[in-house]
Design an enzyme around this catalytic site. Structure first.
Site: not given
Ligand code: UT7
Length: 311
Positions: A112, A236, A266
């Site tokens: 990520c 994020h 996500n």
């Protein structure tokens, strides 16, 4: 020579999967997902759309926004943990499809945090004078490594792509400071185990609520500013509760933080550039704003930048 963002673009697949849809396949509820994560829906790519297809759409949009053609690129960096194939890389597929003749291309894997690693790598090439324009793409088709029978993970993730052209900008603008880090001892908390994502949510949560606020403050201070100078924060997009920890540590108001996690879930390496591109387009990020991008992810890894927005 300062490196900055000269164009952004994104792509999200059309198919929307709501929390109510997931209630039909695993033992979960809309209420649980919203209250624990902030996610309301996510996009899932169709079978015939792979990672490189989404990367291509986002890249075309970013090049258009930067007002440059593919042959003006010097390097293509693609951050992904879900490439079409281990090799050829997604970046080479993109290089060919964009018609970016002989342009250097490589994939970069930092889960990520991948887009942050890509942007900071691009910055080095530009500020040494080696390259002028670097295309950085964060893209994931996480749906192909999601175990759709595991409620601990399947409610969290989505597919998508975001891209940015990093290039020279005027003095005082661009990427003012950065931080990158890794702690491989925590690799066991978030990994691809055989075919699927496997996660110890609580451990990742603990790491993230510590690291994201800390890195956010660090890059602001390294750039010579105070927390209250921050105009916009893009953490994020993993979980609203984790993102809130970073926002509260900076002490900025709710409308100064990107919250696209609600509609995309996500999307790993795509989450920051997707939110960035959307929020530039809808006017939430304006010329001269002090913007902080901050990511964390599997590895464990993390990365952040402070940017004076504009060319
Ligand atoms: O890009 C980085 C990727 N990863 C992350 O960002 C993950 C970070 N961690 C998190 O976001 C959170 O830890 C989660 C959202 C994954 C979980 O939230 P939590 O508040 O930490 O919940 P928990 O792990 O403490 O679980 C609470 C309960 C458990 O039941 P028991 O053991 O208390 O009976 C879980 O089994 O919730 C249960 N649970 C669910 N219930 C309904 C876990 N997933 C679900 C679900 N629906 N989808």
């Amino acid at each position: 020579m300062n490196a900055g963002f000269i164009g952004t673009g994104h792509y999200a697949p059309e198919k929307v999967v709501t929390n109510a849809d997931l209630e039909k396949i695993v033992d979960t509820s809309d209420e649980w997902i919203r209250s624990r994560t902030g996610i309301e829906e996510r996009r899932i790519a169709e079978d015939d759309m792979d990672t490189s297809d989404m990367a291509y759409q986002a890249a075309v949009n970013a090049l258009k926004d930067a007002n440059i053609t593919a042959d003006q690129l010097d390097l293509i960096l693609v951050a992904t943990v879900t490439p079409d194939t281990p090799f050829p890389t997604v970046s080479c597929m993109l290089q060919d499809r964009l018609g970016a003749k002989n342009v250097a291309a490589m994939d970069l894997s930092a889960a990520c945090s991948g887009f942050m690693y890509g942007v900071i790598t691009a910055k080095q090439f530009i500020e040494t004078g080696a390259y002028t324009n670097v295309l950085v793409v964060g893209v994931e088709k996480l749906s192909k490594i999601t175990d759709w029978s595991d409620r601990n993970t399947c409610v969290l993730f989505g597919d998508g792509a975001g891209a940015a052209v990093i290039g020279p900008v005027s003095e005082g603008k661009g990427i003012l400071s950065f931080e990158l880090g890794a702690d491989g001892s925590g690799g066991k908390y978030l990994l691809q185990d055989k075919d699927y994502i496997s996660m110890n949510g609580r451990e990742v949560f603990k790491f993230a609520v510590r690291q994201m606020p800390e890195s956010s403050v660090n890059v602001v201070e390294k750039a010579g500013f105070k927390k209250e100078d921050v105009d916009y924060l893009i953490p994020h997009q993993a979980n609203i509760r984790i993102m809130e920890a970073a926002r509260q540590r900076l002490g900025i108001s709710e409308e100064k933080m990107a919250t696209s996690v609600k509609k995309y879930g996500n999307t790993s390496a795509a989450s920051i550039p997707l939110a960035l591109s959307e929020d530039v387009k809808n006017g939430k990020i304006k010329d001269n704003d002090l913007v902080v991008l901050v990511g964390f992810g599997g590895g464990l890894t993390w990365g952040a930048v402070a940017i004076r927005w504009g060319k």
